[in-house]
Design a protein around this motif. Sequence first.
Motif, PDB file in Angstrom:
ATOM      1  N   TYR A 142      40.663  30.144  48.277  1.00 23.53           N
ATOM      2  CA  TYR A 142      39.900  30.582  47.102  1.00 23.53           C
ATOM      3  C   TYR A 142      38.678  29.680  46.969  1.00 23.53           C
ATOM      4  CZ  TYR A 142      38.529  30.717  42.144  1.00 23.53           C
ATOM      5  OH  TYR A 142      37.812  30.787  40.973  1.00 23.53           O
ATOM      6  N   PHE A 143      37.496  30.282  46.936  1.00 21.92           N
ATOM      7  CA  PHE A 143      36.257  29.521  46.755  1.00 21.92           C
ATOM      8  C   PHE A 143      35.698  29.832  45.372  1.00 21.92           C
ATOM      9  CE2 PHE A 143      31.922  28.227  46.928  1.00 21.92           C
ATOM     10  CZ  PHE A 143      31.862  27.201  47.860  1.00 21.92           C
ATOM     11  N   GLU A 144      35.422  28.778  44.612  1.00 22.34           N
ATOM     12  CA  GLU A 144      34.904  28.941  43.244  1.00 22.34           C
ATOM     13  C   GLU A 144      33.470  28.427  43.160  1.00 22.34           C
ATOM     14  OE1 GLU A 144      37.514  28.551  39.719  1.00 22.34           O
ATOM     15  OE2 GLU A 144      36.177  26.888  39.170  1.00 22.34           O
ATOM     16  N   GLU A 145      32.582  29.315  42.749  1.00 21.37           N
ATOM     17  CA  GLU A 145      31.158  28.986  42.674  1.00 21.37           C
ATOM     18  C   GLU A 145      30.749  28.458  41.292  1.00 21.37           C
ATOM     19  OE1 GLU A 145      27.225  31.703  43.051  1.00 21.37           O
ATOM     20  OE2 GLU A 145      28.640  31.908  44.716  1.00 21.37           O
ATOM     21  N   TRP A 146      31.526  28.774  40.283  1.00 20.02           N
ATOM     22  CA  TRP A 146      31.232  28.289  38.921  1.00 20.02           C
ATOM     23  C   TRP A 146      32.527  28.322  38.132  1.00 20.02           C
ATOM     24  CZ3 TRP A 146      27.639  25.305  37.292  1.00 20.02           C
ATOM     25  CH2 TRP A 146      27.340  25.177  35.924  1.00 20.02           C
ATOM     26  N   ASP A 147      32.594  27.484  37.092  1.00 15.88           N
ATOM     27  CA  ASP A 147      33.865  27.354  36.364  1.00 15.88           C
ATOM     28  C   ASP A 147      33.899  28.049  35.015  1.00 15.88           C
ATOM     29  OD1 ASP A 147      31.979  25.463  35.416  1.00 15.88           O
ATOM     30  OD2 ASP A 147      33.558  24.165  34.651  1.00 15.88           O
ATOM     31  N   GLU A 148      32.778  28.198  34.344  1.00 15.34           N
ATOM     32  CA  GLU A 148      32.769  28.819  33.007  1.00 15.34           C
ATOM     33  C   GLU A 148      31.560  29.745  32.885  1.00 15.34           C
ATOM     34  OE1 GLU A 148      32.711  25.534  30.274  1.00 15.34           O
ATOM     35  OE2 GLU A 148      34.873  25.234  30.423  1.00 15.34           O
ATOM     36  N   LEU A 160      31.915  32.461  56.106  1.00 14.93           N
ATOM     37  CA  LEU A 160      32.105  31.165  56.767  1.00 14.93           C
ATOM     38  C   LEU A 160      33.545  30.683  56.636  1.00 14.93           C
ATOM     39  CD1 LEU A 160      28.761  29.389  55.823  1.00 14.93           C
ATOM     40  CD2 LEU A 160      29.419  30.306  58.057  1.00 14.93           C
ATOM     41  N   VAL A 161      34.184  30.961  55.495  1.00  9.77           N
ATOM     42  CA  VAL A 161      35.598  30.638  55.323  1.00  9.77           C
ATOM     43  C   VAL A 161      36.428  31.377  56.366  1.00  9.77           C
ATOM     44  CG1 VAL A 161      37.603  31.004  53.808  1.00  9.77           C
ATOM     45  CG2 VAL A 161      35.501  30.000  52.885  1.00  9.77           C
ATOM     46  N   GLU A 162      36.157  32.664  56.533  1.00  7.39           N
ATOM     47  CA  GLU A 162      36.902  33.466  57.503  1.00  7.39           C
ATOM     48  C   GLU A 162      36.614  33.002  58.933  1.00  7.39           C
ATOM     49  OE1 GLU A 162      38.875  36.365  57.124  1.00  7.39           O
ATOM     50  OE2 GLU A 162      38.855  36.444  54.941  1.00  7.39           O
ATOM     51  N   VAL A 169      40.601  35.043  49.555  1.00  7.47           N
ATOM     52  CA  VAL A 169      41.540  35.772  48.702  1.00  7.47           C
ATOM     53  C   VAL A 169      40.853  36.778  47.781  1.00  7.47           C
ATOM     54  CG1 VAL A 169      43.262  33.929  48.754  1.00  7.47           C
ATOM     55  CG2 VAL A 169      41.585  33.976  46.898  1.00  7.47           C
ATOM     56  N   PHE A 170      39.532  36.781  47.726  1.00  4.86           N
ATOM     57  CA  PHE A 170      38.807  37.763  46.915  1.00  4.86           C
ATOM     58  C   PHE A 170      37.751  38.492  47.756  1.00  4.86           C
ATOM     59  CE2 PHE A 170      40.366  35.024  43.444  1.00  4.86           C
ATOM     60  CZ  PHE A 170      40.935  35.991  42.630  1.00  4.86           C
ATOM     61  N   ARG A 182      30.741  38.878  40.240  1.00  7.94           N
ATOM     62  CA  ARG A 182      31.818  38.106  40.861  1.00  7.94           C
ATOM     63  C   ARG A 182      32.573  37.260  39.842  1.00  7.94           C
ATOM     64  NH1 ARG A 182      29.196  34.628  43.785  1.00  7.94           N
ATOM     65  NH2 ARG A 182      27.083  35.471  43.676  1.00  7.94           N
ATOM     66  N   ILE A 183      32.390  37.578  38.566  1.00  9.67           N
ATOM     67  CA  ILE A 183      33.108  36.870  37.500  1.00  9.67           C
ATOM     68  C   ILE A 183      34.552  37.373  37.434  1.00  9.67           C
ATOM     69  CG2 ILE A 183      33.289  36.556  34.997  1.00  9.67           C
ATOM     70  CD1 ILE A 183      30.219  36.699  34.885  1.00  9.67           C
ATOM     71  N   LEU A 184      35.490  36.442  37.338  1.00 11.36           N
ATOM     72  CA  LEU A 184      36.895  36.810  37.166  1.00 11.36           C
ATOM     73  C   LEU A 184      37.201  36.920  35.680  1.00 11.36           C
ATOM     74  CD1 LEU A 184      38.959  34.686  39.737  1.00 11.36           C
ATOM     75  CD2 LEU A 184      38.208  37.058  39.920  1.00 11.36           C
ATOM     76  N   ALA A 185      37.465  38.111  35.225  1.00 11.20           N
ATOM     77  CA  ALA A 185      37.795  38.306  33.815  1.00 11.20           C
ATOM     78  C   ALA A 185      39.133  37.650  33.478  1.00 11.20           C
ATOM     79  CB  ALA A 185      37.836  39.792  33.485  1.00 11.20           C
ATOM     80  N   ASP A 186      40.027  37.631  34.436  1.00 15.07           N
ATOM     81  CA  ASP A 186      41.361  37.066  34.233  1.00 15.07           C
ATOM     82  C   ASP A 186      41.614  35.953  35.242  1.00 15.07           C
ATOM     83  OD1 ASP A 186      44.000  36.466  33.795  1.00 15.07           O
ATOM     84  OD2 ASP A 186      44.777  38.365  34.584  1.00 15.07           O
ATOM     85  N   PRO A 187      41.590  34.688  34.814  1.00 13.86           N
ATOM     86  CA  PRO A 187      41.860  33.575  35.736  1.00 13.86           C
ATOM     87  C   PRO A 187      43.235  33.670  36.386  1.00 13.86           C
ATOM     88  CG  PRO A 187      40.927  32.761  33.677  1.00 13.86           C
ATOM     89  CD  PRO A 187      41.263  34.208  33.453  1.00 13.86           C
ATOM     90  N   GLY A 188      44.124  34.446  35.762  1.00 11.76           N
ATOM     91  CA  GLY A 188      45.456  34.623  36.321  1.00 11.76           C
ATOM     92  C   GLY A 188      45.433  35.319  37.673  1.00 11.76           C
ATOM     93  N   GLU A 189      44.313  35.990  38.000  1.00 10.09           N
ATOM     94  CA  GLU A 189      44.197  36.630  39.318  1.00 10.09           C
ATOM     95  C   GLU A 189      44.314  35.602  40.438  1.00 10.09           C
ATOM     96  OE1 GLU A 189      41.367  39.860  40.158  1.00 10.09           O
ATOM     97  OE2 GLU A 189      40.594  39.477  38.139  1.00 10.09           O
ATOM     98  N   VAL A 190      43.806  34.402  40.200  1.00  6.81           N
ATOM     99  CA  VAL A 190      43.883  33.356  41.222  1.00  6.81           C
ATOM    100  C   VAL A 190      45.345  32.951  41.434  1.00  6.81           C
ATOM    101  CG1 VAL A 190      43.095  31.071  41.945  1.00  6.81           C
ATOM    102  CG2 VAL A 190      41.574  32.537  40.593  1.00  6.81           C
ATOM    103  N   ILE A 191      46.086  32.882  40.342  1.00  7.31           N
ATOM    104  CA  ILE A 191      47.511  32.515  40.441  1.00  7.31           C
ATOM    105  C   ILE A 191      48.245  33.534  41.299  1.00  7.31           C
ATOM    106  CG2 ILE A 191      49.629  32.071  39.145  1.00  7.31           C
ATOM    107  CD1 ILE A 191      47.838  31.410  36.719  1.00  7.31           C
ATOM    108  N   SER A 192      47.999  34.807  41.035  1.00  4.47           N
ATOM    109  CA  SER A 192      48.734  35.855  41.746  1.00  4.47           C
ATOM    110  C   SER A 192      48.368  35.924  43.225  1.00  4.47           C
ATOM    111  CB  SER A 192      48.488  37.216  41.085  1.00  4.47           C
ATOM    112  OG  SER A 192      47.129  37.590  41.184  1.00  4.47           O
ATOM    113  N   ARG A 193      47.163  35.456  43.577  1.00  2.00           N
ATOM    114  CA  ARG A 193      46.749  35.517  44.984  1.00  2.00           C
ATOM    115  C   ARG A 193      47.152  34.259  45.761  1.00  2.00           C
ATOM    116  NH1 ARG A 193      41.817  39.790  45.405  1.00  2.00           N
ATOM    117  NH2 ARG A 193      42.320  40.891  43.473  1.00  2.00           N
TER     118      ARG A 193
END
Length: 269
Positions: A142-148, A160-162, A169-170, A182-193
């Motif tokens: 999982y690569f995160e470009e911004w936190d909030e 490049l990751v691949e 994972v996204f 590319r905003i995740l409305a639900d941070p829980g998506e990261v948990i499930s992946r």
Amino acid sequence: MGPQRIVCLTEEPTEVLYALGEQDRIVGISGFTVRPPQARKDKPKVSAFTSARIDQILALQPDMAIGFSDIQSDIAAALIKQGVEVWISNHRSVAGILDYIRRLGALVGVASKADAYADDLQRRLQAIAAQAAQLPRRPRVYFEEWDEPIITGIRWVAELVELAGGIDVFPEHSGQSLAKHRILADPGEVISRAPDIIMASWCGKKFRADALAARPGWNAIPAVRDGELHEIKSPLILQPGPAALTDGVNQIADIIQAWSRRAQAAGSR
């Protein structure tokens, strides 16, 4: 012969022109430029990413300004109205970065040097991909470009990751060119992946692994549980230029290779 007085509104044209030995053409750069370090010493800083000092740029008497993406459309429009020729590239992929290098070289009249440089970068990428093909197991990344708000990685980062042996994972988000898509409305998506590795580059802001790990429910993520939280500095990966194809992908590959060695060792116990 090409343009002789170029203002680089972002870092990647600066890095490319220095790599091609054509830095004398550059008369102004972005204030966010860090590569190569010499550019910050040699060249006046006349722009940010979404704003620019138009009067200072005009005082440099440029015959071309080079920028990146629709985000710089207002700067481009202001310069065009003042009679400055402007090239705004909008590439978002690894292939696009290589093509950008070739096009920029052709634009300034050094196509053969640019082709050789792009070919060398491509060979390095192929070597990393060949090494990745030998991995006994590929980690989910999982690569995160911004936190909030939480924003996932852009296309060239995912590629490049691949290429380095990871599984993005996204994948459905990476193809979106605009960050807002590319905003995740639900941070829980990261948990499930359930990524095995988390890499982050908070676009110039220092990455805080403790803050990420403290998000509700994220302690269940394998990457958080195992301490696989890694920062990649934004100048190395979030600029669609040579940095991403050299130091950026090298760092990604090192992280993935180290994870693979640990996973293999744990599996053999």
